[in-house]
Design an enzyme around this catalytic site. Sequence first.
Site, PDB file in Angstrom:
ATOM      1  N   HIS A  80      37.890  35.186  39.640  1.00  0.00           N
ATOM      2  CA  HIS A  80      37.913  35.539  38.210  1.00  0.00           C
ATOM      3  C   HIS A  80      39.121  34.905  37.535  1.00  0.00           C
ATOM      4  CE1 HIS A  80      35.379  39.470  38.604  1.00  0.00           C
ATOM      5  NE2 HIS A  80      34.858  38.448  39.249  1.00  0.00           N
ATOM      6  N   TYR A 209      38.682  47.088  32.292  1.00  0.00           N
ATOM      7  CA  TYR A 209      39.523  48.287  32.333  1.00  0.00           C
ATOM      8  C   TYR A 209      39.410  48.928  30.961  1.00  0.00           C
ATOM      9  CZ  TYR A 209      42.022  46.330  36.411  1.00  0.00           C
ATOM     10  OH  TYR A 209      42.359  45.827  37.645  1.00  0.00           O
ATOM     11  N   PRO A 300      46.340  52.760  41.738  1.00  0.00           N
ATOM     12  CA  PRO A 300      45.491  51.566  41.929  1.00  0.00           C
ATOM     13  C   PRO A 300      45.199  50.748  40.661  1.00  0.00           C
ATOM     14  CG  PRO A 300      44.179  53.578  42.012  1.00  0.00           C
ATOM     15  CD  PRO A 300      45.602  54.009  41.903  1.00  0.00           C
ATOM     16  N   LYS A 304      47.243  46.563  43.115  1.00  0.00           N
ATOM     17  CA  LYS A 304      48.377  45.923  43.795  1.00  0.00           C
ATOM     18  C   LYS A 304      48.645  46.377  45.224  1.00  0.00           C
ATOM     19  CE  LYS A 304      49.636  43.192  40.574  1.00  0.00           C
ATOM     20  NZ  LYS A 304      49.167  41.822  40.730  1.00  0.00           N
ATOM     21  N   TYR A 392      49.658  40.518  36.713  1.00  0.00           N
ATOM     22  CA  TYR A 392      48.342  40.809  37.285  1.00  0.00           C
ATOM     23  C   TYR A 392      47.978  39.795  38.378  1.00  0.00           C
ATOM     24  CZ  TYR A 392      43.488  42.510  37.175  1.00  0.00           C
ATOM     25  OH  TYR A 392      42.278  43.059  37.485  1.00  0.00           O
TER      26      TYR A 392
HETATM   27  C1  PHB Z   1      38.277  47.538  42.976  1.00  0.00           C
HETATM   28  O1  PHB Z   1      37.486  46.589  42.908  1.00  0.00           O
HETATM   29  O2  PHB Z   1      38.109  48.464  43.781  1.00  0.00           O
HETATM   30  C2  PHB Z   1      39.475  47.536  42.083  1.00  0.00           C
HETATM   31  C3  PHB Z   1      39.710  46.451  41.274  1.00  0.00           C
HETATM   32  C4  PHB Z   1      40.811  46.465  40.439  1.00  0.00           C
HETATM   33  C5  PHB Z   1      41.657  47.544  40.421  1.00  0.00           C
HETATM   34  C6  PHB Z   1      41.424  48.638  41.241  1.00  0.00           C
HETATM   35  C7  PHB Z   1      40.311  48.641  42.074  1.00  0.00           C
HETATM   36  O3  PHB Z   1      42.714  47.550  39.597  1.00  0.00           O
END
Ligand code: PHB
Length: 413
Positions: A80, A209, A300, A304, A392
């Site tokens: 991505h 998000y 989460p 990270k 990120y």
């Molecule tokens: C996930 O794909 O489980 C995932 C992706 C990004 C995050 C947290 C979890 O910030």
Amino acid sequence: MNNNQEIPVRTQVGIVGGGPAGLLLAQLLHRQGIEAVVFESRPRARVEARQRAGLLEQGTVDLLRQAGATDRLDHEGLIHDGVLLNYNGRRHRVALAELTGGACITIYAQTEVVKDLIAQRLEQELPLLFEAEVTAIDSLDTGAPLIHYTHQGAARTLACDFVAGCDGFHGVARQAAPAGFFKTYDKVYPYCWLGIIAEVPPSTDELIYAFHERGFALHSMRSPTRSRLYVQCAVTDTLEDWPDARIWEELHLRLGTPGWTLHEGPILEKTITPMRSFVTEPMQYERLFLAGDAAHIVPPTGGKGLNMAVADTKTLFEALRDWYQAGDAAGLRDYSAACVRRVWRVQEFSNYMTELLHLNPEKSAFDQHLQDSRFNLLTTSAAASQVVAENYVGLAAQRAAAAPQPQPISHIV
Ligand code: PHB
């Protein structure tokens, strides 16, 4: 490990914990001809079933490649170059590659990384003991630390040169230092994540998000046919509070933007994860080196946890390699300072993302206005978006790691 293979009584590096940090460290050492034994307290099936996040920074992919563990990742990982942030139905794209000179992230589940590393170690017939309970670690201030453990009903001891404590937040390695030696810092957030895996193609090409007045939501993915989704829930909630219909209803509401549709599918798994930040300082006691969740936990939201564990692993691997190949102790001496500096940068970013995107029931109206304004800044300032993009994808963390400060820990040997 093969049952009829002999379990060594002495090795170079004793690794407590068969998660990503321990397994990757073992493989990197092996490629340099350095021996290790890995102890994992749980059965293999349990380790492989554990669902965690799935976002890999470029540096993480690079280190897995150096370990020769990317055959499946190279085929199945989803690359991505941007990420979407929604705020009460308004969408902002952070163009990761554009803002960072080309850096991307890869979506590939942590459990798949662990499966790949376990398969590789077993194929090579190298020591990896499941259901091996480490009962004590001692003699850390001598040249030959001892790891005491039970395996298949027998109590045994392994002597080694160094111990890597990669056994997670609840592990025993941290307890091997004298009481009070490690200073810890933590913060518990007043909400949890309810995570699902659904048998439905992702409704988005890039992760979404979302902050919504009903709470956070995240749309991630596992494969072209499987979606990974999360909703913020209360700390007192249980899975019984969240029947499938309620989960989908909240996801539609919280992730919704005009002209976009979320597709539903059968829910295969549901889990609730608490959110906390935790740091241990220093990350070394004599010949014990902590790595990954044994030393730090992040909420989460920035994805990270695994990346930080892998960054510790890289630093520890290089320090051990320099020690064994050149008798150079500098890397071991500087290990903790180099890691801790990076850990606080990642803690700050994970906390920023968490507080930007969650509804905090304890926040005042004033604080909520500050949160709104923080999001508005992202949508109007390329500089603000660039800071998010760099953190990120992990560039800032790497830069921090490249400039360790002199550190006070007295001695290694
Ligand atoms: C996930 O794909 O489980 C995932 C992706 C990004 C995050 C947290 C979890 O910030």
